[in-house]
Design a protein around this motif. Structure first.
Motif, PDB file in Angstrom:
ATOM      1  N   LEU A 146     -22.930  -2.793  65.284  1.00 51.03           N
ATOM      2  CA  LEU A 146     -22.265  -2.046  64.226  1.00 51.03           C
ATOM      3  C   LEU A 146     -20.763  -1.990  64.516  1.00 51.03           C
ATOM      4  CD1 LEU A 146     -24.801   0.915  63.835  1.00 51.03           C
ATOM      5  CD2 LEU A 146     -24.579  -1.099  62.363  1.00 51.03           C
ATOM      6  N   SER A 147     -20.020  -1.452  63.571  1.00 52.02           N
ATOM      7  CA  SER A 147     -18.566  -1.397  63.713  1.00 52.02           C
ATOM      8  C   SER A 147     -18.120  -0.034  64.230  1.00 52.02           C
ATOM      9  CB  SER A 147     -17.889  -1.674  62.365  1.00 52.02           C
ATOM     10  OG  SER A 147     -18.230  -2.972  61.894  1.00 52.02           O
ATOM     11  N   PRO A 148     -17.033   0.011  65.005  1.00 51.06           N
ATOM     12  CA  PRO A 148     -16.545   1.291  65.534  1.00 51.06           C
ATOM     13  C   PRO A 148     -16.184   2.293  64.442  1.00 51.06           C
ATOM     14  CG  PRO A 148     -15.526  -0.548  66.698  1.00 51.06           C
ATOM     15  CD  PRO A 148     -16.272  -1.134  65.545  1.00 51.06           C
ATOM     16  N   TYR A 149     -15.728   1.806  63.270  1.00 52.61           N
ATOM     17  CA  TYR A 149     -15.320   2.745  62.220  1.00 52.61           C
ATOM     18  C   TYR A 149     -16.516   3.434  61.549  1.00 52.61           C
ATOM     19  CZ  TYR A 149     -16.320  -1.139  58.972  1.00 52.61           C
ATOM     20  OH  TYR A 149     -16.913  -2.162  58.270  1.00 52.61           O
ATOM     21  N   HIS A 150     -17.738   3.083  61.938  1.00 54.34           N
ATOM     22  CA  HIS A 150     -18.922   3.731  61.382  1.00 54.34           C
ATOM     23  C   HIS A 150     -19.139   5.135  61.951  1.00 54.34           C
ATOM     24  CE1 HIS A 150     -20.834  -0.392  60.259  1.00 54.34           C
ATOM     25  NE2 HIS A 150     -20.195   0.141  59.234  1.00 54.34           N
ATOM     26  N   VAL A 151     -18.323   5.553  62.925  1.00 52.34           N
ATOM     27  CA  VAL A 151     -18.567   6.830  63.591  1.00 52.34           C
ATOM     28  C   VAL A 151     -18.498   8.025  62.639  1.00 52.34           C
ATOM     29  CG1 VAL A 151     -17.858   6.091  65.894  1.00 52.34           C
ATOM     30  CG2 VAL A 151     -16.144   6.943  64.278  1.00 52.34           C
ATOM     31  N   ASN A 152     -17.731   7.912  61.582  1.00 51.36           N
ATOM     32  CA  ASN A 152     -17.543   9.042  60.665  1.00 51.36           C
ATOM     33  C   ASN A 152     -18.461   8.988  59.451  1.00 51.36           C
ATOM     34  OD1 ASN A 152     -15.462  10.273  62.201  1.00 51.36           O
ATOM     35  ND2 ASN A 152     -14.012   8.744  61.424  1.00 51.36           N
ATOM     36  N   ARG A 153     -19.381   8.033  59.431  1.00 52.97           N
ATOM     37  CA  ARG A 153     -20.312   7.928  58.305  1.00 52.97           C
ATOM     38  C   ARG A 153     -21.595   8.691  58.606  1.00 52.97           C
ATOM     39  NH1 ARG A 153     -20.064   1.722  55.957  1.00 52.97           N
ATOM     40  NH2 ARG A 153     -17.811   1.678  55.508  1.00 52.97           N
ATOM     41  N   TYR A 154     -22.358   8.937  57.526  1.00 53.49           N
ATOM     42  CA  TYR A 154     -23.626   9.664  57.635  1.00 53.49           C
ATOM     43  C   TYR A 154     -24.796   8.684  57.513  1.00 53.49           C
ATOM     44  CZ  TYR A 154     -21.074  14.047  57.307  1.00 53.49           C
ATOM     45  OH  TYR A 154     -20.228  15.099  57.558  1.00 53.49           O
ATOM     46  N   PRO A 155     -25.988   9.048  58.018  1.00 50.56           N
ATOM     47  CA  PRO A 155     -27.128   8.125  58.008  1.00 50.56           C
ATOM     48  C   PRO A 155     -27.479   7.561  56.644  1.00 50.56           C
ATOM     49  CG  PRO A 155     -27.600   9.969  59.456  1.00 50.56           C
ATOM     50  CD  PRO A 155     -26.294  10.280  58.783  1.00 50.56           C
ATOM     51  N   HIS A 156     -27.311   8.348  55.567  1.00 52.01           N
ATOM     52  CA  HIS A 156     -27.708   7.850  54.243  1.00 52.01           C
ATOM     53  C   HIS A 156     -26.831   6.694  53.763  1.00 52.01           C
ATOM     54  CE1 HIS A 156     -24.424  10.603  52.962  1.00 52.01           C
ATOM     55  NE2 HIS A 156     -24.289   9.717  51.961  1.00 52.01           N
ATOM     56  N   GLU A 157     -25.733   6.426  54.436  1.00 51.20           N
ATOM     57  CA  GLU A 157     -24.840   5.343  54.043  1.00 51.20           C
ATOM     58  C   GLU A 157     -25.231   4.007  54.678  1.00 51.20           C
ATOM     59  OE1 GLU A 157     -20.542   6.513  53.819  1.00 51.20           O
ATOM     60  OE2 GLU A 157     -21.260   8.288  54.913  1.00 51.20           O
ATOM     61  N   PHE A 158     -26.345   3.985  55.413  1.00 54.71           N
ATOM     62  CA  PHE A 158     -26.748   2.770  56.119  1.00 54.71           C
ATOM     63  C   PHE A 158     -28.104   2.278  55.626  1.00 54.71           C
ATOM     64  CE2 PHE A 158     -23.901   5.038  58.927  1.00 54.71           C
ATOM     65  CZ  PHE A 158     -23.085   4.047  59.444  1.00 54.71           C
ATOM     66  N   SER A 159     -28.360   1.005  55.846  1.00 53.69           N
ATOM     67  CA  SER A 159     -29.675   0.427  55.549  1.00 53.69           C
ATOM     68  C   SER A 159     -30.653   0.788  56.655  1.00 53.69           C
ATOM     69  CB  SER A 159     -29.563  -1.097  55.437  1.00 53.69           C
ATOM     70  OG  SER A 159     -29.225  -1.654  56.701  1.00 53.69           O
ATOM     71  N   GLY A 160     -31.940   0.456  56.440  1.00 51.51           N
ATOM     72  CA  GLY A 160     -32.958   0.776  57.437  1.00 51.51           C
ATOM     73  C   GLY A 160     -32.694   0.113  58.782  1.00 51.51           C
ATOM     74  N   GLY A 161     -32.303  -1.169  58.744  1.00 53.66           N
ATOM     75  CA  GLY A 161     -32.024  -1.874  59.991  1.00 53.66           C
ATOM     76  C   GLY A 161     -30.834  -1.289  60.724  1.00 53.66           C
ATOM     77  N   GLN A 162     -29.799  -0.893  59.971  1.00 53.64           N
ATOM     78  CA  GLN A 162     -28.624  -0.288  60.586  1.00 53.64           C
ATOM     79  C   GLN A 162     -28.968   1.071  61.198  1.00 53.64           C
ATOM     80  OE1 GLN A 162     -26.081  -0.524  57.094  1.00 53.64           O
ATOM     81  NE2 GLN A 162     -24.778  -2.049  58.110  1.00 53.64           N
ATOM     82  N   ARG A 163     -29.814   1.829  60.509  1.00 53.45           N
ATOM     83  CA  ARG A 163     -30.213   3.127  61.065  1.00 53.45           C
ATOM     84  C   ARG A 163     -30.984   2.960  62.371  1.00 53.45           C
ATOM     85  NH1 ARG A 163     -32.138   7.000  56.045  1.00 53.45           N
ATOM     86  NH2 ARG A 163     -30.616   6.287  54.526  1.00 53.45           N
ATOM     87  N   GLN A 164     -31.816   1.932  62.421  1.00 56.29           N
ATOM     88  CA  GLN A 164     -32.547   1.724  63.672  1.00 56.29           C
ATOM     89  C   GLN A 164     -31.600   1.314  64.790  1.00 56.29           C
ATOM     90  OE1 GLN A 164     -34.909   2.965  65.158  1.00 56.29           O
ATOM     91  NE2 GLN A 164     -36.691   1.969  64.259  1.00 56.29           N
ATOM     92  N   ARG A 165     -30.543   0.597  64.467  1.00 55.30           N
ATOM     93  CA  ARG A 165     -29.533   0.258  65.471  1.00 55.30           C
ATOM     94  C   ARG A 165     -28.834   1.527  65.977  1.00 55.30           C
ATOM     95  NH1 ARG A 165     -27.878  -5.351  65.442  1.00 55.30           N
ATOM     96  NH2 ARG A 165     -29.107  -6.515  63.900  1.00 55.30           N
ATOM     97  N   ILE A 166     -28.626   2.484  65.088  1.00 55.43           N
ATOM     98  CA  ILE A 166     -28.040   3.760  65.502  1.00 55.43           C
ATOM     99  C   ILE A 166     -28.983   4.467  66.465  1.00 55.43           C
ATOM    100  CG2 ILE A 166     -27.297   6.030  64.693  1.00 55.43           C
ATOM    101  CD1 ILE A 166     -26.505   4.638  62.033  1.00 55.43           C
TER     102      ILE A 166
END
Length: 352
Positions: A146-166
């Motif tokens: 994922l990208s460093p600028y994702h730190v200020n985003r919320y879980p609903h802004e990501f896809s399922g695969g991205q959430r699992q990476r989180i």
């Protein structure tokens, strides 16, 4: 190569009481979710834990982490009995044991930013604060793709695969040694599953992680696992190296599971084994071998005696009372397969 034993599970049992009554509840039975599970895991290896839904896979994983208390049994992690640790000792141990949950949607707090979710373990274990925490979170996000600028985003802004990476980044935050992956790809699309599995393998090599990989998809488990344990109705019925289990399954339940694995070649036909009946209730499991009510090889002793868990080949353990007959059949099948695969002497001579 796998190293020394990092985890030892000894006769682990978890029974959930069944109660009856509204005001004065009384126990009328118990759900035997896990009923005498034993195995070891070595440093750097991946142990796959497979079986039908409700067989006790997830409960076993949560018991190992002491997310729930056992009925009996022991879990020894790096020489420490997890169930005998006090609160402070357990808190310190949690740095070395983490979990990746199955559902990437419900496992992340929707009111927290990604930076707070991944950074929370760092604060709890006093590993980083302030700018150092933010830097570490950004580094973890890059590690999982994922990208460093994702730190200020919320879980609903990501896809399922991205959430699992989180979720994976959160588990890695405290530099664990053992990670329990509780069906981490079952809720994802097939193409995303491959990406997450490849990521887990890369992380294992880079950080020398040890995995217990819980799943019901045998194709995925074979790809990532060094050894595979097959569970049925709260017990492990077979444990073997991954290739050995697929080439030479010894338990009838394992055979049935493998027969259901899709083959990516329409020309190859496989005989599907359809098990009769339904899975018995864990409240009242069958006597003797728990699989005998659905087994095509069952004999009278299967109904009376619980089979011992024995090593039948080097590193290959199985609980089946009709093994003497199955050994002959399985060995013969393997020999016949090998003979078919080898070229004849005449063809070899002509080629030479």
């Amino acid at each position: 190569m796998a190293g020394d034993v990092i985890l030892e599970v000894r006769d682990l049992v978890k029974h959930f009481p069944v109660t009856k009554g509204f005001l004065f509840q009384r126990s009328v039975g118990a759900v035997r979710a896990v009923d005498g599970v034993s195995f070891t895991v070595r440093e750097g290896e991946t142990l796959g834990l497979v079986g039908e839904s409700g067989c006790g896979k997830t409960t076993t994983g949560r018991l190992i982490l002491r997310l729930m208390e056992p009925t009996s049994g022991e879990v020894i992690f790096q020489g420490h009995n997890v169930f005998r640790l006090n609160k402070e000792e357990l808190r310190r141990l949690r740095r070395d044991m983490q979990i990746i949950f199955q559902d990437p949607y419900s496992s992340l707090n929707p009111r927290m930013t990604v930076g707070d979710i991944v950074g929370e373990p760092l604060e709890i274990h006093r590993l980083a604060r302030g700018r150092e925490k933010i830097r570490r979170v950004q580094e973890l996000l890059e590690i999982v793709g994922l990208s460093p600028y994702h730190v200020n985003r919320y879980p609903h802004e990501f896809s399922g695969g991205q959430r699992q990476r989180i979720g994976i980044a959160r588990a890695l935050a405290v530099n664990p040694k053992l990670v329990i992956c509780d069906e981490p790809v079952s809720a994802l699309d097939v193409s995303i599953q491959a990406q997450v599995i490849n990521l887990l393998e890369e992380l294992q090599r880079e950080f020398k992680l040890t995995y217990i990989f819980i799943a019901h998809d045998l194709s995925v488990v074979k790809h990532i696992s060094d050894r595979i344990a097959v569970m049925y109705l709260g017990k492990i019925v077979e444990l073997a190296p991954a290739d050995e289990l697929f080439e030479n399954p010894q338990h009838p339940y394992t055979e049935a599971l493998l027969s259901a694995v899709p083959i990516p070649d329409p020309e190859v036909k496989r005989e599907r084994i359809i098990l009769p009946g339904d899975v018995p209730s864990p409240v009242n499991p069958p006597s003797g071998c728990r699989f005998h009510t659905r087994c095509m090889y069952a004999v009278e002793s299967c109904r009376r005696e619980e089979p011992p868990f024995e090593e039948v080949f080097p590193g290959h353990w199985v609980a089946c009372p009709v093994l003497p007959f199955r050994h002959q059949r399985s060995r013969a099948a393997v020999v016949a397969k090998n003979r078919t695969a080898q070229p004849s002497a005449g063809l070899s001579g002509a080629g030479g």
